[in-house]
Design an enzyme around this catalytic site. Sequence first.
Site: not given
Length: 438
Positions: A63, A127, A129
Site C-alpha cells: 500500500e 519514529d 520526534d
Amino acid sequence: MPEQVTDQENQAPQQQTTAVHAYNPEVLQDMLPVYYRRLFPHLPFYRWLSYGSSEDAIFSNREISFTLQDDIYIRYLCFDTQAELEKEICSRNPIKIDIGPVMHSKPKNHRSIPGGLTPVQRELVFDIDMTDYDEVRTCCSGAGVCLKCWKFMVLAARVLDVALREDFGFEHIIWIFSGRRGIHCWVCDYQARHLDGRGRYAVAEYLNIITYASFAGGNSPRCSMGDRPHHSLKRALKIVEPMFEEIVLEDQNLFGTPKGVTKLLNMVHDDAARGELESYMQKNLEDGAHSRLVWESFIKYANSMRTSTTSAWSRKLKNIVAEIQLGLLYPRLDINVTRGFNHLLKAPFCIHPATGKVCVPFSVSAVAKFDPTTVPTITQLLHEINAFDDKSKSYMEAPEDKSRIKDHKKTSMFKGVVVFEEFLRKLERSQKSASLQF
C-alpha cells in the site's frame, strides 16, 4: 556494530543559504514536478520496496498513499512495476508519499475483498520526534531544532541502532531525517518484516524503557534499572553518559532555574529522599545556580547518603544517577508506530511541505556530523541543478545521453542517495546469499 558507509557521504557539496534561494511553501507545487522528474531516486526506491522480488507480490501488494495539494489524501494505491509507480508520482506530484504494509491482496481492490485487507508483512519502524524532548530541552521547542538539541537525536539513533543489531541480530537498517524535527528508522531484515503483532509489541516494549510519573508541574521521566541492571541498559548508559554533561548541563543548562531543579528532584522516586534532597539543595545552592553546580551538589549528596545502610539511597536509589541520565537521554519512542502493522510512514526523499527539506537518509556512524539545519531544501536543489547545468551546459547538449551525470549528483542531495544505495547494496547481497542456500 553500526553500519559503515563510504566517505562520500561526508563530502557535502557547497551549499547555498542566501535569502535569494529561501524556500517558499506557496510555490512548492510548482517545484515538485521538476523534483520528481529529475531528482527523486525512482529506481533505488523501487529496488528497496521490491526486495529483489524475493517474495510473490511483495511490491504489487504494497500500500502506497499520496497526499496531494489542498490536503487531498489518497490511500490504497498499488503498482505492478517501477515504471507504473514513477509515472503516477510524476503525474500527481504528491506533497507527501506514505508507505504502508504489504497486503494479502492488491490494496486497490479493498472494497471488494470480504473482511477487508490483511497485512502480511511490513518493515519494523521507529519514529522519534523532537517534541517529545521539549521537557528536557531549553534551546528550542515545538517544531524548532538546532545543533544543540539535535544531539538528543544523535544519542537516540546510536542507542537504538546498536540495540537492534546486537540484541535482535538485525542488519539492514536505514535511518531517515523526517524533514523537520525527527528521525525514522526502518528495519528491513526478512525476520523484522515478518514479525506479527505480538512480536512487534515485544520489540517495542523491550526498547521502550522510559515511564512517566505525574507531578503538579507535569510529567517526570523515569527509568528503573532494578537491582541487577539489564545488559542493554548498561550498554545504553555507556553511550549516553559521556555526553550527559555536554548536553544536559552545558547546552541545555536544564537545572539552571528553580523549575529545572524541580525537574531533577521529581526524578528521585522516593518521597522521603526527595524531601531530604530538596532541603539540602535549598541550604547549599543559590537560586539560579548553573546546572553543573546543581548536578555536582546532587552527586555529592547521593554519594554521601549511600554509606547509610538504612537509607533509601543505598537501596532503591542506589542507581539513581544512572537512572536520571538514561531518563533524560534515552530514546523517546512513539511505540504505537512500532507496534502497529497498518501504520503508514513517510517515505524517504519526500519533501517536507513546511520546511521544504528533503527527507534524506543518513548513516548512524556519521549521525554526529549530520546537520539538520543545512539539509537541502527543494528550492536549493533546483538552484544547484541550474547552476551546474549553466556551468557545464551538459543537460542542454546531451539530454538523451545516458552517460551524462545524474541530476542528483549535481546537488547536495547526493550524499543522502549514496547512503541509501549503500544500504541497498548490502540488502541485495544478503538476499542473493540467502537465495543460494536454497
